[in-house]
Scaffold this motif. Structure first.
Motif, PDB file in Angstrom:
ATOM      1  N   VAL A 153      79.849  46.639  37.442  1.00 35.35           N
ATOM      2  CA  VAL A 153      79.850  47.624  38.527  1.00 35.35           C
ATOM      3  C   VAL A 153      81.174  48.387  38.552  1.00 35.35           C
ATOM      4  O   VAL A 153      81.199  49.625  38.616  1.00 35.35           O
ATOM      5  N   THR A 154      82.288  47.659  38.496  1.00 34.15           N
ATOM      6  CA  THR A 154      83.595  48.315  38.499  1.00 34.15           C
ATOM      7  C   THR A 154      83.789  49.161  37.251  1.00 34.15           C
ATOM      8  O   THR A 154      84.325  50.272  37.319  1.00 34.15           O
TER       9      THR A 154
ATOM     10  N   ALA B 234      90.557  45.608  45.434  1.00 32.61           N
ATOM     11  CA  ALA B 234      90.359  45.633  43.985  1.00 32.61           C
ATOM     12  C   ALA B 234      91.342  46.581  43.313  1.00 32.61           C
ATOM     13  O   ALA B 234      91.854  46.297  42.225  1.00 32.61           O
ATOM     14  N   GLY B 235      91.609  47.713  43.967  1.00 31.41           N
ATOM     15  CA  GLY B 235      92.526  48.682  43.381  1.00 31.41           C
ATOM     16  C   GLY B 235      93.930  48.136  43.232  1.00 31.41           C
ATOM     17  O   GLY B 235      94.567  48.304  42.183  1.00 31.41           O
TER      18      GLY B 235
ATOM     19  N   PHE C 172      82.158  38.860  46.538  1.00 28.46           N
ATOM     20  CA  PHE C 172      80.973  39.692  46.460  1.00 28.46           C
ATOM     21  C   PHE C 172      81.244  40.922  45.585  1.00 28.46           C
ATOM     22  O   PHE C 172      82.383  41.191  45.183  1.00 28.46           O
ATOM     23  N   ALA C 173      80.195  41.676  45.308  1.00 30.59           N
ATOM     24  CA  ALA C 173      80.306  42.830  44.419  1.00 30.59           C
ATOM     25  C   ALA C 173      81.271  43.885  44.961  1.00 30.59           C
ATOM     26  O   ALA C 173      81.858  44.644  44.193  1.00 30.59           O
ATOM     27  N   ASN C 174      81.446  43.929  46.290  1.00 33.28           N
ATOM     28  CA  ASN C 174      82.380  44.890  46.885  1.00 33.28           C
ATOM     29  C   ASN C 174      83.802  44.342  46.966  1.00 33.28           C
ATOM     30  O   ASN C 174      84.653  44.907  47.644  1.00 33.28           O
ATOM     31  N   PHE C 175      84.047  43.200  46.297  1.00 27.30           N
ATOM     32  CA  PHE C 175      85.348  42.528  46.233  1.00 27.30           C
ATOM     33  C   PHE C 175      85.746  41.869  47.553  1.00 27.30           C
ATOM     34  O   PHE C 175      86.888  41.475  47.733  1.00 27.30           O
ATOM     35  N   GLU C 176      84.817  41.746  48.478  1.00 29.15           N
ATOM     36  CA  GLU C 176      85.081  40.947  49.675  1.00 29.15           C
ATOM     37  C   GLU C 176      85.089  39.472  49.278  1.00 29.15           C
ATOM     38  O   GLU C 176      84.190  38.998  48.572  1.00 29.15           O
TER      39      GLU C 176
ATOM     40  N   THR D 105      73.433  40.789  48.239  1.00 27.05           N
ATOM     41  CA  THR D 105      74.204  42.005  47.987  1.00 27.05           C
ATOM     42  C   THR D 105      74.964  41.949  46.667  1.00 27.05           C
ATOM     43  O   THR D 105      75.562  42.933  46.250  1.00 27.05           O
ATOM     44  N   GLY D 106      74.942  40.789  46.014  1.00 26.21           N
ATOM     45  CA  GLY D 106      75.605  40.635  44.722  1.00 26.21           C
ATOM     46  C   GLY D 106      76.849  39.781  44.821  1.00 26.21           C
ATOM     47  O   GLY D 106      77.755  40.076  45.610  1.00 26.21           O
ATOM     48  N   VAL D 107      76.886  38.707  44.057  1.00 25.14           N
ATOM     49  CA  VAL D 107      78.048  37.819  44.005  1.00 25.14           C
ATOM     50  C   VAL D 107      78.711  37.986  42.646  1.00 25.14           C
ATOM     51  O   VAL D 107      78.076  37.802  41.606  1.00 25.14           O
TER      52      VAL D 107
END
Length: 341
Positions: A109-110, A141-142, A213-217, A250-252
């Protein structure tokens, strides 16, 4: 073998470790010389291949050890250097030509987000700038990726005698979106953690689960059973309740299992551990039941290698060894052990 060169050893997998050899240079030479000595000892005494990366940080040493491995090509296997040093001041020259997938945390994803804006190499990411990178992939993430791309990794080597916790975590090639698949990964990681825990001669009071998670949470949850545990099934049993409360749809991106609160392993019966509220056998019961089997598993792996026996659910699902990818997905050329010096 490692201990003959330095007491500062941090295992990160069953066949991989970081070594701080700063205080060993007067005896054995610089990092590269020590790397060759270690590699030769492993080849002579264990008849195993080994690659060594030498650098001023753990992150760069890890990448260097991968570059030191044999390279698989269409024409066959080409020997690698075996030992590769990234000299102080040369870190960015080494890093910037690498594809961005070399950075820990860059999954599909990234990568897709960065590829859309023309960022394909580590140097491109640095040129983009921190602010633009945080807009593209998120603030957390950034910051993480920008520091790695600039060779910034200040983590010290944590030697085993100083370790107050043991953990394994794994970043996945593709996001996990269902609980069953996530539990298989927990089983895999718990097996690796429990093996190291028993080698440490300890049981653990507290068990931790980390999920990115996929959103880096990131979330981290902990549980303290009534009695200390040291077997993989007991770790998984304790984490089941936490797993049930996590929605992976939501994606791990990453799962980690860890333990802390080390104590001497003792056979004890706690009144709190007779039976859980749901009527199932408790975590302590599970640990006691699996204690003989866990010892047998350790003996089998000591004699025949770590892949000789593994949890059935892991073999059905994926088949690779537990804890073999704590720094991200395996690549085709990662077929031997490595050490970061």
């Amino acid at each position: 073998i490692f201990a003959d060169f330095t007491p500062h050893i941090e295992p990160i997998a069953l066949d991989e470790a970081f070594l701080d050899v700063t205080g060993s240079r007067n005896l054995f030479g610089d990092g590269t010389a020590i790397g060759h000595l270690i590699r030769n000892r492993i080849a002579d005494e264990l008849e195993l291949p080994c690659s060594v990366g030498v650098a001023t940080s753990k992150f760069i040493a890890k990448l260097a050890s991968k570059r030191a491995k044999p390279i698989v090509t269409d024409g066959g296997v080409r020997p690698g250097p075996g030992v590769l040093e990234i000299a102080p001041g040369a870190e960015l020259d080494f890093l910037h030509p690498l594809p961005i997938q070399a950075l820990w945390g860059v999954g599909p994803v990234t990568f897709s987000k960065l590829d859309r804006i023309g960022v394909r190499h580590v140097g491109d990411l640095v040129a983009l700038g921190r602010d633009a990178l945080e807009v593209a992939v998120g603030r957390s993430a950034g910051r993480h990726l920008f520091d790695l791309a600039n060779g910034i990794d200040t983590r010290p080597v944590e030697s085993a005698r100083d370790v107050k916790s043991i953990s394994h975590e794994e970043t996945f090639t593709h996001d996990i979106v269902d609980r069953d698949s996530m539990r298989v990964e927990v089983v895999r990681l718990a097996d690796a953690v429990a093996t190291r825990l028993r080698r440490h001669g300890s049981a653990a009071r507290t068990i931790h689960l980390k999920v990115r998670f996929a959103n880096f949470e990131n979330i981290t949850r902990s549980i303290t059973p009534g009695s200390p545990v040291s077997s993989a099934p007991a770790l998984v049993r304790a984490l089941d309740e936490i797993l049930e409360a996590i929605d992976p749809s939501t994606g791990v991106r990453l799962v980690g299992v860890g333990v802390s609160g080390f104590v001497e392993p003792v056979e004890q019966l706690s009144l709190l551990d007779l039976m859980d509220e749901d009527g199932r056998r408790s975590t302590a019961d599970t640990d006691r039941d699996w204690s003989p089997a866990s010892s047998a598993v350790d003996r089998i792996r000591d004699r025949f290698g770590r892949d000789a026996i593994n949890p059935a659910s892991v073999l059905r699902e994926r088949g690779s060894a537990p804890g073999s990818r704590p720094w991200g997905p395996n690549s085709p050329d990662e077929s031997e052990g490595s050490a970061g010096v």
